[in-house]
Structures are given as C-alpha cells and as structure tokens.
Design an enzyme around this catalytic site. Structure first.
Site, short mmCIF file in Angstrom:
data_model
loop_
_atom_site.label_atom_id
_atom_site.label_comp_id
_atom_site.label_asym_id
_atom_site.label_seq_id
_atom_site.Cartn_x
_atom_site.Cartn_y
_atom_site.Cartn_z
N GLY A 48 -13.52 33.59 -4.59
CA GLY A 48 -12.69 33.69 -3.41
C GLY A 48 -11.77 32.49 -3.37
O GLY A 48 -12.20 31.34 -3.59
N PHE A 116 -9.76 43.94 -6.29
CA PHE A 116 -10.38 43.14 -5.23
C PHE A 116 -10.80 44.06 -4.08
O PHE A 116 -10.00 44.83 -3.56
CB PHE A 116 -9.39 42.09 -4.71
N GLN A 173 -1.32 38.28 -2.25
CA GLN A 173 -1.01 39.20 -1.16
C GLN A 173 0.48 39.50 -1.03
O GLN A 173 0.87 40.33 -0.21
CB GLN A 173 -1.54 38.65 0.18
N ASP A 257 -6.43 27.76 -8.19
CA ASP A 257 -7.15 27.26 -7.02
C ASP A 257 -7.58 25.81 -7.25
O ASP A 257 -7.51 24.97 -6.35
CB ASP A 257 -8.38 28.12 -6.74
#
Length: 315
Positions: A48, A116, A173, A257
C-alpha cells in the site's frame, strides 16, 4: 517535523514471470487481449502506497502518522508498522471489508502488469484530518497518496481549509480522475510527486502545460527510474539528481514510495531539495534490491552518508 501520510494500505501478491510480456502481444490484436502468464515465484508482502511511505519514514527515524482504512485482518500488519516507528492510531478498521489487495506480475524486463482491489480502502473517505492533527499536536505536512478518489479530494480540500501544507501524489489514480478532480488535487500543493509517465498523463488529464502545472505547485519532483530525479520550480533552475546504481535489482515494486520517504525525511531535516533527493534515491535503491516494498533493512547514518556523495546537476 510531523508528517501524516494518507493513502492506501494493502497486501501485495508479487509474482515473477521469467519471459517478456511484449513477446505475447500481437500487433493489431491488442483490442482483444486474453493472456495468462505462468509465474515461477509468488511473494505475499505488506504494501500500500501510504503504508510503504510511512514505513520508509519510520525506518529513517521519523514518527509518521498513517491515515487510511484497512480490514479486520490488519492486526498483524499494525504490529509490524508500529515496530517500524509508524503511528497507526488513525487507521480506520472496516467491519465488513478486507484490507486492499495489490496483485502484480513482473517480467524479465522489469515490466509489470497489476490489479488493485480497493476493499476497505473505500472507507478512507470517512476519515477527517482535523481530529488527527489535534491528537498529534499539529501537522507540518500531509501527503495525499493514491487512495479512494473521494478520500484524496476530501483530504486535499481539508488541507486548504485548515491551512496545512500538503504533497500531491496522485500517481496510479490519475487514470480514474477527470480534469476538474486532477486540478483540485494539484492546485496549491507544496510538493507534487510523479514519475516520468505520470508527469505526461497529469498534463493530459489536467489540460495544463508543464509551465502551468509549475504555477500551481511549489516544487514538482519527477522520478525517471535509472535516470534519476528531476526537481522543478517555476522560480528556480531545474535540478537533476542521478539514481544510486545497483547490480542487484530484485523488484521495482515500491521503489517510488521509498524515494518519497527518503525525500521527505531529508526535508524534515531542513535539507535543500537536491540533498533530500539524494537520500530519496539511496532509499529507493535499497527497496529495489529487495523483494517486497517493506523488506529492506538500513542503517540510517550509513545511508545518509552514502547519499551525500551523489552528484547533482543543473540544467
């Protein structure tokens, strides 16, 4: 520096396909694709985007606040994150949904195909930032990472209303957001994170040129994989920071990330953006050298010293 990281909390199912996806794609037949890839390996890992960034920040000595939604299966994951230095008190636990799932296959060229499942993440829209900021004694920065789209918009609007600095990281997104939503997420951000492809997609989806995007944000940080990082501002020369090379690339999942965590950790120490990006690149390479997004182990002092040796260019 108190940083809240909002976004997805997920379990990663990572598979390795020994061939090349491109070899199975037939030119002129891509409108109807039905493919199955026989994977050699499967790793089930914690992931995540928000959890990955928070883990990286915790590994570098910060105490980030994780803000997101997870399922009742989150208990073991919570213990893991707390042990890494992450504040998980503001994670919402769903009564009916599982924690989100990320299923990804990587081929021999490090290309990836992924799906996802949102699961409990859809409840992140129920979270509000004001009580979280009050609980921890204020927030210096809120990261708006990929999440339930309504949650991303809500958190961004809250930051503006509360006068909180925020970092926009719409990344995965972007494909789901319309022009007004993309602009709403970016406008007024102190930091904007994208990779090279997302930078082009953001311009397409927002209808803004590169110059217009820079007029909306403080600093735009774009990662270019092995070619490093570009840091742009409307009022300063563009800075390039090379990647930290490695001969042991194991898994690209979560590398971006890790970069964000290192970069933000550098800023928390009041480093200039170029120096912060060096630390981000160093942590990104640590993540690249391990399978799983939170499996790397670092000695912060050694990593910081290694990052300080990386050159910086101006173009």
């Amino acid at each position: 520096m108190r940083i809240a990281v909002t976004g997805s909390i997920a379990t990663d199912h990572l598979m390795v396909y020994p061939g090349r996806f491109a070899d199975q794609l037939i030119e002129g037949r891509l409108d109807k694709v039905s493919l199955s890839f026989l994977a050699d390996d499967l790793e089930v890992r914690r992931g995540g985007v928000a959890a990955n960034i928070a883990f990286g920040l915790g590994s570098l000595g910060l105490r980030p606040v994780l803000v997101g939604a997870a399922g009742r299966d989150f208990a073991e994951y919570r213990v893991w994150l707390e042990a890494a230095g992450v504040d998980t008190e503001s994670v919402r636990i769903s009564d009916s949904r599982h924690t989100a799932r990320f299923v990804c296959t990587t081929d021999a060229d490090q290309n990836q195909i992924a799906t996802f499942y949102a699961g409990a993440m859809s409840e992140a829209r129920e979270l509000t930032l004001a009580p979280i900021a009050e609980r921890v004694g204020g927030l210096d920065l809120v990261v708006i990472a990929p999440n339930d789209p309504e949650a991303m918009i809500r958190h961004t609007d809250e930051c503006r209303a509360l006068g909180l600095s925020f970092a926009a990281d719409p990344s995965q997104q972007l494909a789901r957001l319309d022009r007004a939503e993309v602009r709403r997420l970016v406008e007024g951000a102190d930091l904007l994170f994208t990779n090279e492809y997302e930078a082009a997609l953001l311009q397409q989806r927002s209808g803004w040129t590169e110059h217009q995007v820079l007029e909306q944000v403080g600093t735009w940080i774009t990662t270019h994989g092995a070619d490093g990082v570009v840091i742009a501002r409307s009022d300063a020369p563009t800075v390039t920071v090379p990647a930290v090379p490695t001969d042991h690339a194991a898994d690209p999942t979560g590398v971006g990330d890790a970069f964000r965590a290192g970069f933000l950790a550098g800023l928390s120490r009041r480093w200039p953006p170029a120096q912060a990006a060096r630390l981000g690149c160093a942590l990104a390479t640590e993540a690249l050298q391990t399978v799983g997004t939170q499996e790397y182990r670092i000695t912060p002092a050694d990593l910081i010293r290694h990052a300080a040796d990386a050159p910086v260019g101006i173009r």
